[in-house]
Design a protein around this motif. Sequence first.
Motif, PDB file in Angstrom:
ATOM      1  N   ALA A 110       0.832  -1.210   0.000  1.00 40.73           N
ATOM      2  CA  ALA A 110       0.000   0.000   0.000  1.00 40.73           C
ATOM      3  C   ALA A 110       0.867   1.261   0.000  1.00 40.73           C
ATOM      4  N   LEU A 111       1.938   1.272   0.806  1.00 42.05           N
ATOM      5  CA  LEU A 111       2.862   2.412   0.812  1.00 42.05           C
ATOM      6  C   LEU A 111       3.488   2.605  -0.565  1.00 42.05           C
ATOM      7  N   SER A 112       3.871   1.518  -1.201  1.00 40.06           N
ATOM      8  CA  SER A 112       4.486   1.592  -2.516  1.00 40.06           C
ATOM      9  C   SER A 112       3.550   2.237  -3.526  1.00 40.06           C
ATOM     10  N   ARG A 113       2.245   2.054  -3.323  1.00 37.83           N
ATOM     11  CA  ARG A 113       1.242   2.592  -4.236  1.00 37.83           C
ATOM     12  C   ARG A 113       0.735   3.967  -3.811  1.00 37.83           C
ATOM     13  N   GLY A 114       1.367   4.566  -2.805  1.00 35.61           N
ATOM     14  CA  GLY A 114       1.060   5.954  -2.466  1.00 35.61           C
ATOM     15  C   GLY A 114       0.294   6.194  -1.180  1.00 35.61           C
ATOM     16  N   ALA A 115       0.068   5.173  -0.361  1.00 33.89           N
ATOM     17  CA  ALA A 115      -0.638   5.387   0.911  1.00 33.89           C
ATOM     18  C   ALA A 115       0.097   6.437   1.741  1.00 33.89           C
ATOM     19  N   ALA A 116      -0.662   7.249   2.456  1.00 35.39           N
ATOM     20  CA  ALA A 116      -0.086   8.329   3.257  1.00 35.39           C
ATOM     21  C   ALA A 116       0.577   7.818   4.533  1.00 35.39           C
TER      22      ALA A 116
END
Length: 185
Positions: free
Chosen positions: A63-69
């Motif tokens: 999720a972080l890799s895909r832009g999660a804050a």
Amino acid sequence: MRIVAGKFRGKQLQSPSDDSIRPTADRVRESMFNILASRLGPVFDGVRVLDLFAGTGALGFEALSRGAAHVTFVDTGAEARGIIRDHIEEFGAGGITKLLRRDATDLGTPGTFGQFNLVFLDPPYGKGLGELALAHIAANGWLAPEATIVFEESVDAAVDLPSAFMLEDRREYGSAAVHFLSFAG
């Protein structure tokens, strides 16, 4: 194991030393995130993620890799927390992550953590822990209105969802069943 897409795409994830941690396979993770992208959009900008029973943290890091804050990882296992801590350092994600040593079925209230729009829930199979964690986070204010929950359980396990959740979709991948839920609270 590797990150499937986004800014960390292709980065390797540490594997656990034994079967006490059951990471979600790359193929299953990719399918889960394709389904999430159709619901939330291809970029997870502004999404706050709660990764319960986090294990290696693969779902939260994807999720972080895909832009999660932000991602908050929760696990009681020492090895799991060590692996997640190593990944946080390796990916330079210290400012946008938290790692908690807490029981996912009894987190207390979120306090300054705020609410989360996306929750990954991958408990040990067949023990009813996922349903307990869902009831707890719903009752204690961890979830934003209309939050999306991805709940992985054994394909053979009967899942009895708390009333605050609605099953939107269910997919089977070998021995795993992935339930996509919405929070109606």
